[in-house]
Design a protein around this motif. Structure first.
Motif, short mmCIF file in Angstrom:
data_model
loop_
_atom_site.label_atom_id
_atom_site.label_comp_id
_atom_site.label_asym_id
_atom_site.label_seq_id
_atom_site.Cartn_x
_atom_site.Cartn_y
_atom_site.Cartn_z
N VAL A 11 0.82 -1.06 -0.04
CA VAL A 11 -0.01 -0.15 -0.09
C VAL A 11 0.77 1.19 0.00
CG1 VAL A 11 -2.01 1.32 1.21
CG2 VAL A 11 -1.61 -1.32 1.19
N LEU A 12 0.42 2.23 -1.01
CA LEU A 12 1.14 3.27 -1.12
C LEU A 12 0.66 4.30 -0.17
CD1 LEU A 12 3.67 4.57 -2.85
CD2 LEU A 12 1.75 5.75 -4.06
N ARG A 13 1.64 4.63 0.96
CA ARG A 13 1.05 5.55 2.08
C ARG A 13 1.05 7.03 1.70
NH1 ARG A 13 4.07 5.70 6.31
NH2 ARG A 13 5.48 4.22 6.10
N VAL A 44 5.18 -7.74 -6.85
CA VAL A 44 4.12 -7.14 -5.84
C VAL A 44 3.23 -6.16 -6.75
CG1 VAL A 44 5.63 -7.34 -3.96
CG2 VAL A 44 5.62 -5.31 -5.27
N PHE A 45 1.93 -6.05 -6.10
CA PHE A 45 0.93 -5.14 -6.51
C PHE A 45 0.86 -4.04 -5.74
CE2 PHE A 45 -2.39 -6.18 -9.76
CZ PHE A 45 -2.73 -4.88 -9.93
N VAL A 46 1.17 -2.95 -6.03
CA VAL A 46 0.95 -1.67 -5.63
C VAL A 46 -0.30 -0.97 -5.66
CG1 VAL A 46 1.95 0.81 -5.19
CG2 VAL A 46 3.50 -1.19 -5.89
N VAL A 47 -0.85 -0.72 -4.45
CA VAL A 47 -2.19 -0.06 -4.54
C VAL A 47 -2.35 1.38 -3.64
CG1 VAL A 47 -3.44 -2.35 -4.85
CG2 VAL A 47 -3.23 -1.51 -2.43
N THR A 48 -3.38 2.02 -3.91
CA THR A 48 -3.37 3.08 -3.08
C THR A 48 -4.23 3.02 -1.61
OG1 THR A 48 -5.51 3.65 -4.02
CG2 THR A 48 -3.82 4.72 -5.39
N GLU A 49 -3.84 4.15 -1.01
CA GLU A 49 -4.61 3.87 0.28
C GLU A 49 -6.10 3.50 0.42
OE1 GLU A 49 -2.17 6.09 3.80
OE2 GLU A 49 -3.22 7.43 2.29
N ASP A 50 -6.69 4.04 -0.62
CA ASP A 50 -8.42 3.35 -0.98
C ASP A 50 -8.14 2.11 -1.94
OD1 ASP A 50 -7.54 4.84 -3.33
OD2 ASP A 50 -9.16 6.32 -2.96
N ARG A 51 -7.19 1.30 -1.71
CA ARG A 51 -7.00 0.11 -2.36
C ARG A 51 -7.33 0.10 -4.01
NH1 ARG A 51 -5.00 0.10 2.00
NH2 ARG A 51 -5.26 -1.74 3.46
#
Ligand SMILES: C[S@@+](CC[C@H](N)C(=O)[O-])C[C@H]1O[C@@H](n2cnc3c(N)ncnc32)[C@H](O)[C@@H]1O
Length: 397
Positions: A11-13, A44-51
């Motif tokens: 998760v990208l914080r 890996v899968f990088v997702v935003t804080e709201d997924r």
């Protein structure tokens, strides 16, 4: 609805999604939360804080750069196919502009700028040398050497050897075939160079300066040339080939200076007009100033003085001092070719060190041309970290 592959979610914080969407290929560890125990090199899968899904990349368990981005949603599900397509596109791009009759040493893959972050791949004749920016890259690209040999063959470039140089300073290992014993000979713009693929700096030669060496060949006729930080004599060989009356090559590494001498012999260039000093360049310059030695064309191509942003002020002082010393040994109206390979020093700041160094020697530096690396070392506008090489050429009045 796109189904996300079952990859570890990172998760990208921080609010970095925009820069990542624009194509910046690095995600720092302090910007992400990630499950523990992700293996080095794992996708890996990088997702935003709201997924919301952002990109896929590979994990580095140790580097401050935790993820290097490989693919966006537009690139389709098969990351292997993405890598393969980029490996081939990078080679086709080089074949589009290289004169392969004159040059058989070139950079095939320039990491981030070729969409393959974390690796540098150089071709030297029938060998290919791979360097990895860390253990994550090493693991992610584990089958790359064999793929390189196949991809080259499919494009008519027959390679016999793939050499794994690990990270800078690591021992070379053969990934495919065998490491040649001693030096091999390669051609660059029709000139011949010996290359030690197992021990040479970078992967063997500083290929990024190829076009700037060619420029020096056009400037050297009738000149006394001083080549500081000269490594295996690259700029000196071009200068001599271009009609310099004399060349003086200085490098602190004695094996590089011995190789420079051999390169003169290889090209049938007159050794009587060539001097070599295995010495610290600053010490050489201080002595030249006192003995009154003067040169018409001075080339300065030091190693990076600014390995980090913190080192920048000290680096700028070192460049200014170096350029003052260069100006002091340059004959009136002579030329200075000053290079910097530090990405932390931008072009404007670097040019100031040339101007201020010259002024401290009571001279004026008038810039003629400012160049970067040769086209096989491309840069990305979104990735200024990769835009490292500056080569300023000007007159000292
Ligand atoms: C960027 S490379 C030069 C490449 C070279 N111009 C070419 O075209 O191949 C920098 C060189 O500086 C040398 N070096 C590092 N510190 C030095 C010093 N204090 N004095 C002289 N040479 C030095 C290294 O051995 C290396 O060969």
């Amino acid at each position: 609805v796109t189904r996300l592959p079952a990859l570890p979610r990172v998760v990208l914080r921080k609010n970095l999604a925009r820069s990542i969407r624009r194509g910046h290929p690095w995600i720092y560890r302090d910007a992400v939360t990630a499950p523990t125990g992700i293996a080095d090199g794992a996708l890996v899968f990088v997702v935003t804080e709201d997924r919301r899904p952002l990109v896929r990349g590979y994990w580095d368990a140790r580097s401050p750069i935790a993820v290097r981005v490989i693919a966006t949603a537009d690139d389709g599900p098969d990351v292997d196919a993405v890598v393969q397509a980029r490996v081939e596109a990078a080679l086709e791009r080089r074949f589009g502009f290289l004169d392969r009759g004159q040059t058989d040493a070139f950079r095939w893959i320039h990491g981030e700028a070729d969409g393959l972050p974390g690796i540098h791949v150089d071709v030297y004749g029938r060998a290919v040398v791979v360097r990895y920016d860390g253990t994550g890259a090493h693991a992610f690209y584990r089958d790359l050497p064999a793929r390189l040999i196949d991809a080259a063959g499919a494009h008519g470039l027959i390679l016999a050897t793939a050499i794994d140089r690990g990270r800078d300073g690591e021992k070379a290992a053969a990934a495919v075939g065998e490491i040649p014993d001693g030096e091999i000979e390669v051609r660059e713009n029709g000139l011949r160079f010996g290359v030690d693929l197992a021990r040479g700096q970078k992967g063997g030669l500083f290929l990024d300066q190829r076009d700037n060496r060619a420029l020096v060949r056009t400037l050297a006729a009738g000149k006394r040339v001083l080549n500081l930080f000269g490594y295996t004599g690259g700029f000196s060989i071009y200068a001599s080939g271009g009609g310099a009356t004399s060349t003086t090559t200085v490098d602190v590494a004695a094996p590089a200076i011995a190789a420079a001498r051999r390169n003169f012999e290889r090209n049938g260039l007159p050794l009587a007009a060539a001097e070599f000093f295995a010495e610290d360049a600053f010490a050489f310059l201080e002595r030249a100033i006192t003995t009154g030695a003067r040169y018409d064309l001075v080339i300065s191509d030091p190693p990076s003085f600014a390995p980090s942003q913190r080192a920048l002020p000290a680096a700028l002082r070192a460049y200014t001092r170096l350029h003052r010393l260069c100006a002091q040994v340059t004959a009136p109206g002579g030329l200075l070719c000053a290079a910097s390979c530090s990405s932390h020093v931008d072009g404007a700041a670097f040019l100031r060190t040339a101007t201020e160094g010259a002024a401290a020697a009571g001279r004026r530096f008038d810039l003629t041309e400012l160049h970067g690396a040769a086209a096989d070392h491309p840069t990305l506008p979104v990735f200024p970290e990769g835009d490292y090489l500056k080569f300023a050429h000007g007159r000292l009045s």
